[in-house]
Design a protein around this motif. Sequence first.
Motif, PDB file in Angstrom:
ATOM      1  N   ARG A  17     -28.585   5.645  -2.865  1.00 52.31           N
ATOM      2  CA  ARG A  17     -29.660   6.539  -2.417  1.00 52.31           C
ATOM      3  C   ARG A  17     -29.887   6.380  -0.916  1.00 52.31           C
ATOM      4  O   ARG A  17     -30.110   7.362  -0.200  1.00 52.31           O
ATOM      5  N   VAL A  20     -27.116   8.312   0.931  1.00 51.98           N
ATOM      6  CA  VAL A  20     -27.329   9.763   0.918  1.00 51.98           C
ATOM      7  C   VAL A  20     -28.490  10.148   1.826  1.00 51.98           C
ATOM      8  O   VAL A  20     -28.372  11.068   2.658  1.00 51.98           O
ATOM      9  N   ASP A  21     -29.601   9.441   1.703  1.00 57.69           N
ATOM     10  CA  ASP A  21     -30.782   9.780   2.506  1.00 57.69           C
ATOM     11  C   ASP A  21     -30.529   9.588   4.002  1.00 57.69           C
ATOM     12  O   ASP A  21     -30.988  10.389   4.831  1.00 57.69           O
ATOM     13  N   LEU A  24     -28.120  12.480   5.241  1.00 58.53           N
ATOM     14  CA  LEU A  24     -28.821  13.765   5.298  1.00 58.53           C
ATOM     15  C   LEU A  24     -29.870  13.784   6.411  1.00 58.53           C
ATOM     16  O   LEU A  24     -30.034  14.790   7.113  1.00 58.53           O
ATOM     17  N   GLU A  43     -23.204  11.483  -7.065  1.00 59.69           N
ATOM     18  CA  GLU A  43     -24.109  12.405  -6.379  1.00 59.69           C
ATOM     19  C   GLU A  43     -23.425  13.128  -5.220  1.00 59.69           C
ATOM     20  O   GLU A  43     -24.076  13.528  -4.253  1.00 59.69           O
ATOM     21  N   GLU A  45     -22.375  16.063  -4.859  1.00 59.66           N
ATOM     22  CA  GLU A  45     -22.828  17.430  -4.605  1.00 59.66           C
ATOM     23  C   GLU A  45     -23.977  17.484  -3.600  1.00 59.66           C
ATOM     24  O   GLU A  45     -24.149  18.487  -2.908  1.00 59.66           O
ATOM     25  N   ARG A  46     -24.746  16.419  -3.518  1.00 51.62           N
ATOM     26  CA  ARG A  46     -25.872  16.405  -2.576  1.00 51.62           C
ATOM     27  C   ARG A  46     -25.410  16.392  -1.128  1.00 51.62           C
ATOM     28  O   ARG A  46     -26.185  16.689  -0.217  1.00 51.62           O
ATOM     29  N   LEU A  47     -24.135  16.038  -0.917  1.00 49.17           N
ATOM     30  CA  LEU A  47     -23.597  15.970   0.441  1.00 49.17           C
ATOM     31  C   LEU A  47     -22.715  17.165   0.779  1.00 49.17           C
ATOM     32  O   LEU A  47     -22.164  17.240   1.877  1.00 49.17           O
ATOM     33  N   VAL A  50     -23.708  20.867   3.687  1.00 50.49           N
ATOM     34  CA  VAL A  50     -24.862  20.525   4.525  1.00 50.49           C
ATOM     35  C   VAL A  50     -24.520  20.744   5.998  1.00 50.49           C
ATOM     36  O   VAL A  50     -23.463  20.318   6.472  1.00 50.49           O
ATOM     37  N   SER A 234     -34.375  13.377 -12.552  1.00 51.45           N
ATOM     38  CA  SER A 234     -33.791  14.153 -11.457  1.00 51.45           C
ATOM     39  C   SER A 234     -34.828  14.475 -10.394  1.00 51.45           C
ATOM     40  O   SER A 234     -34.485  14.727  -9.236  1.00 51.45           O
ATOM     41  N   ASP A 235     -36.096  14.475 -10.745  1.00 49.05           N
ATOM     42  CA  ASP A 235     -37.181  14.752  -9.799  1.00 49.05           C
ATOM     43  C   ASP A 235     -38.208  13.629  -9.902  1.00 49.05           C
ATOM     44  O   ASP A 235     -39.114  13.675 -10.734  1.00 49.05           O
TER      45      ASP A 235
END
Length: 344
Positions: A17, A20-21, A24, A43, A45-47, A50, A234-235
């Motif tokens: 995490r 990723v954070d 981003l 994870e 897809e989160r990257l 962008v 997820s949230d």
Amino acid sequence: MRIAQIMLGKGFGGAERSFVDTALSLAERGHEVMAICHERFSEIERLSGVENLDLETVNAHGEWDFWTPRRIAGLLKDFRADVVHTQLKRAAWHGGRAAKLAGVPIVSKLHNYVDLKRYRNVDKLLCTTEDQRRHVLEQGWPETGVTVIPNFSCLLPVERVAERCNGPVTFLSYGRYVKKKGFDLLLRAFKQVLDTGIDARLRIGGRGPELESLRALADELGITKKVQLGEWLSDVSEALDAADCFVLSSLDEPFGIVMLEAMARGVPIVSSRTKGPMEVLNDYSSLLCAVGFADGLAAQMKTIVEDSPSAQARAEAALEIYRKLYFVDSVIPRIETVYSELSS
């Protein structure tokens, strides 16, 4: 700046995490970022897609893998990286050799109390706590080569702590289902809370190897209908906003990003006195208890319910600490300063 971020794990925990954070956040601040991760990173897809962020993948193996450092070195040269930032040991080992081949300075963030043999190509270590810094210096690492910068969260802080609604009390925890998280103790503590007559529910989000053992324990304790297990959150904002208390029951917690998320959303916290939380929380911002004892957890969980004004005041104090010290806007500039010093 042109900054390469490297994480070579496949799952998703606190260190992933952070990777990723950080990637981003740097991209959002206008830096050119290259994120290098394992091709099976959960994870990924989160990257993707962008702005200001190039995503590259590698099929990294163990310490004997000599191809991955060469592959990463080529990526660093093509990207013209000013600095490399790795997270966890495998990324430090492969990324360190790659950075040396490419002639790029490297920063590595520590998340645990590790042996530093695989960090020998690293120019600067980032520790998340003063206790980690002491651990590093005891291994002979030069004092000028280590900086303490805490973990951060991108979770937006609430304006104020909400008053608890009527109805069953909701206790929340989440993380990887492994022994050190102490979720078995939390189940036993929750049973004690219920036995006092308090109407409550417990939600432990996450997955991992201890899931079936936890389900069996909940069944043995007769609390299955009041416990939610095996759900991936997820949230986390939504989960925290629906909770009356966040419980960190860990037996060992070098830091605990989940704690920051609870602070951000103004949720009263009960925590064991593990090393990471003890550098962030205190008796004015949380309710603390001894490590490894269900009785202590239960007593503090019960206090949250019975003394709501005090719980709210502690949550307000924790929220203010988060705003000043652990929100992304406070921490990323400190990391940027390290990058600038190394690349100048």
